[in-house]
Scaffold this motif. Structure first.
Motif, PDB file in Angstrom:
ATOM      1  N   VAL A   1      21.784 -18.981 -13.709  1.00 39.44           N
ATOM      2  CA  VAL A   1      20.872 -18.165 -12.898  1.00 39.44           C
ATOM      3  C   VAL A   1      19.469 -18.767 -12.920  1.00 39.44           C
ATOM      4  O   VAL A   1      18.803 -18.890 -11.875  1.00 39.44           O
ATOM      5  N   SER A   2      19.024 -19.179 -14.102  1.00 44.62           N
ATOM      6  CA  SER A   2      17.682 -19.755 -14.246  1.00 44.62           C
ATOM      7  C   SER A   2      17.566 -21.093 -13.511  1.00 44.62           C
ATOM      8  O   SER A   2      16.551 -21.365 -12.863  1.00 44.62           O
TER       9      SER A   2
ATOM     10  N   GLY B   1      17.448 -20.396  -9.801  1.00 42.36           N
ATOM     11  CA  GLY B   1      16.173 -19.776  -9.459  1.00 42.36           C
ATOM     12  C   GLY B   1      15.010 -20.761  -9.481  1.00 42.36           C
ATOM     13  O   GLY B   1      14.224 -20.831  -8.531  1.00 42.36           O
TER      14      GLY B   1
ATOM     15  N   MET C   1       7.174 -17.281 -10.866  1.00 45.12           N
ATOM     16  CA  MET C   1       8.155 -18.000 -11.672  1.00 45.12           C
ATOM     17  C   MET C   1       7.570 -18.455 -13.010  1.00 45.12           C
ATOM     18  O   MET C   1       8.254 -18.417 -14.037  1.00 45.12           O
TER      19      MET C   1
ATOM     20  N   SER D   1       7.431 -15.441 -15.135  1.00 42.60           N
ATOM     21  CA  SER D   1       8.789 -15.169 -15.616  1.00 42.60           C
ATOM     22  C   SER D   1       9.135 -16.080 -16.786  1.00 42.60           C
ATOM     23  O   SER D   1       9.736 -15.645 -17.776  1.00 42.60           O
TER      24      SER D   1
ATOM     25  N   THR E   1       8.012  -9.241  -7.400  1.00 39.69           N
ATOM     26  CA  THR E   1       8.694 -10.366  -6.754  1.00 39.69           C
ATOM     27  C   THR E   1       9.548  -9.875  -5.595  1.00 39.69           C
ATOM     28  O   THR E   1       9.573 -10.495  -4.518  1.00 39.69           O
TER      29      THR E   1
ATOM     30  N   ILE F   1      15.065 -16.336  -3.964  1.00 36.50           N
ATOM     31  CA  ILE F   1      14.153 -16.086  -5.085  1.00 36.50           C
ATOM     32  C   ILE F   1      14.261 -14.634  -5.530  1.00 36.50           C
ATOM     33  O   ILE F   1      14.309 -14.330  -6.728  1.00 36.50           O
TER      34      ILE F   1
ATOM     35  N   MET G   1      17.507 -14.123  -7.460  1.00 34.21           N
ATOM     36  CA  MET G   1      17.443 -14.676  -8.807  1.00 34.21           C
ATOM     37  C   MET G   1      16.583 -13.804  -9.723  1.00 34.21           C
ATOM     38  O   MET G   1      16.891 -13.639 -10.902  1.00 34.21           O
ATOM     39  N   ALA G   2      15.504 -13.236  -9.180  1.00 35.03           N
ATOM     40  CA  ALA G   2      14.651 -12.345  -9.983  1.00 35.03           C
ATOM     41  C   ALA G   2      15.437 -11.110 -10.410  1.00 35.03           C
ATOM     42  O   ALA G   2      15.372 -10.685 -11.573  1.00 35.03           O
TER      43      ALA G   2
END
Length: 228
Positions: free
Chosen positions: A108-109, A112, A126, A129, A183, A192, A195-196
């Motif tokens: 996932v990271s 993203g 990002m 995050s 986000t 994006i 993914m967040a």
């Protein structure tokens, strides 16, 4: 994605691999996991420092929202993308037990951060995050270091567990949902936003596992003292 970012990611993967090999030579009697966690601790510390240095306005660290990423932000994200690629490969190839939770988090990271570097947008969100997610990582690894060094089920190990749980909770379950909200609310690309949301769901899943772990250890500690 800029060519210099691609080169930085490739160089980063090679550099993290070399760092791991160096640590293995320095600590030949320690486990694969111990050495990999040392590299992970270096990355977490570096990620927090680099993320902090990219903040443009401390009155609003996550601002400007949905804006073009600065060169500093992109380089910081590239360093972490390289680390995540290295760590995912090493965990899949070198560890006898594949950690599904960790692999999903890494995927996932990677997607993203890769999307953010491709769009060259959302740098503020990002990097924030990254700061939030890596803040608790050194304490996560400290718990495992203590176990391998012979301090399992000691007061010191319990303190490390509680510290990790507190920092993780504040970062991932207080700051994290706020970051996910801004986000999702901003004019960011759909990938994006996805993914967040995905990262926050993974954080929530881990939060419940950590809460159960702390409850179990505190109950076990109380019973041990009562028996004594």
């Amino acid at each position: 994605m800029e060519d210099y970012i691609v080169r930085l990611v490739v160089l980063g993967v090679i550099s993290w691999t070399i760092a791991f090999k160096a640590v293995r030579r320095m600590f030949p009697n320690r486990s694969f996991d111990f050495c990999n966690r040392l590299v992970s601790t270096v990355h977490a510390t570096l990620a927090v420092i680099l993320s902090t240095l990219t903040v443009e306005d401390w009155r609003c660290p996550v601002c400007p929202l949905a804006s073009r990423s600065s060169p500093k932000q992109m380089k910081t994200l590239a360093v972490t993308l390289a680390y995540l690629i290295y760590d995912l490969i090493f965990c899949l190839l070198g560890d006898k037990r594949i950690n599904l939770d960790n692999s999903i988090h890494h995927l996932v990271s990677i997607v993203g951060i890769g999307a953010g570097l491709f769009y060259e947008m959302c740098g503020s969100e990002m990097v924030t995050s990254l700061w939030i997610t890596e803040m608790s990582s050194p304490f996560l690894h400290l718990r495992e270091f203590l176990k391998e060094l012979g301090y399992r089920d000691t007061d010191l190990n319990l303190i490390a567990d509680v510290l990790f749980a507190i920092i993780f909770t504040v970062a991932r379950m207080i700051c994290g949902p706020f970051l996910a909200y801004v986000t999702l609310s901003a004019s960011n690309p759909l990938l994006i936003k996805a993914m967040a949301l995905g990262l926050q769901l993974v954080s929530a899943f881990w939060f419940f596992k950590i809460a159960r772990m702390v409850k179990y250890k505190m109950t076990k500690r109380t019973k041990s003292k009562a028996a004594a």
